[in-house]
Design a protein around this motif. Structure first.
Motif: not given
Length: 189
Positions: A36-37, A41-46, A144-148
């Motif tokens: 899912w991640l 969008p760009a900018g998320v890191h896990l 989930f993606l809208d929340l992220i």
């Protein structure tokens, strides 16, 4: 035991630094989180922490991690007395578990003053109402993606509110539910 004071957020608008800290097994759903991640969008890191308990499952996760080192990184284990400090280095805990009886890692994150993003299959529900995190539907990737996307856009001011609410939720549980001496013995070992 919850921390006494929340460490201030360093969250920057346009970035979202997430942590996964748990056993690596199919039940904990790391593979779904990674998939899912990848669509976020760009900018998320896990960053991923925890012992591998299911090697075949880990191999599927690791294949995605290796292809996307700009988004995902495996960091190994965390010693128990460093768990709260480790959580405080991130914006939120992402844990799409398929089920928890209690969810010690979820409590540890809240007790460190950080919000959690988890499924509805834990005792830690109504997180959004408390301002301490979000319970997501594992069958609805779009929500989930809208929340992220929303969380990526938010800044430290918003996250400081989530952090304070997370600590308040942990303190409420600790005051009302925990046999403090027994809890301290459990985590002292």
């Amino acid at each position: 035991r919850p921390v006494f004071q929340v460490q201030a957020s360093t969250k920057q608008s346009g970035r979202l630094n997430l942590i996964y800290l748990s056993l690596i097994t199919a039940k904990k759903n790391l593979l779904l989180l990674l998939e899912w991640l990848l669509l976020a969008p760009a900018g998320v890191h896990l960053d991923i922490y925890g012992p591998v308990k299911d090697v075949a499952y880990w191999n599927a996760c690791e294949a995605i991690i290796r292809k996307h080192p700009d988004r995902f990184q495996y960091k190994g284990d965390v010693i128990p007395d460093q768990v709260q400090h480790t959580f405080q280095q991130y914006d939120a805990f992402a844990f799409l578990t398929q089920g928890e009886n209690f969810g010690h890692a979820l409590y540890e994150c809240l007790s460190a003053g950080r919000p959690i993003l988890t499924s509805r299959f834990t005792p830690w529900n109504d997180l959004e109402k408390a301002g301490a995190g979000w319970n997501v539907d594992l069958n609805d990737r779009t929500i989930f993606l809208d929340l992220i996307t929303q969380l990526i856009a938010e800044d430290a001011v918003a996250f400081n509110r989530y952090n304070q609410a997370a600590l308040e939720r942990a303190n409420l549980y600790y005051r009302n539910e925990v046999d403090a001496p027994a809890y301290e013995r459990l985590f002292a070992s």
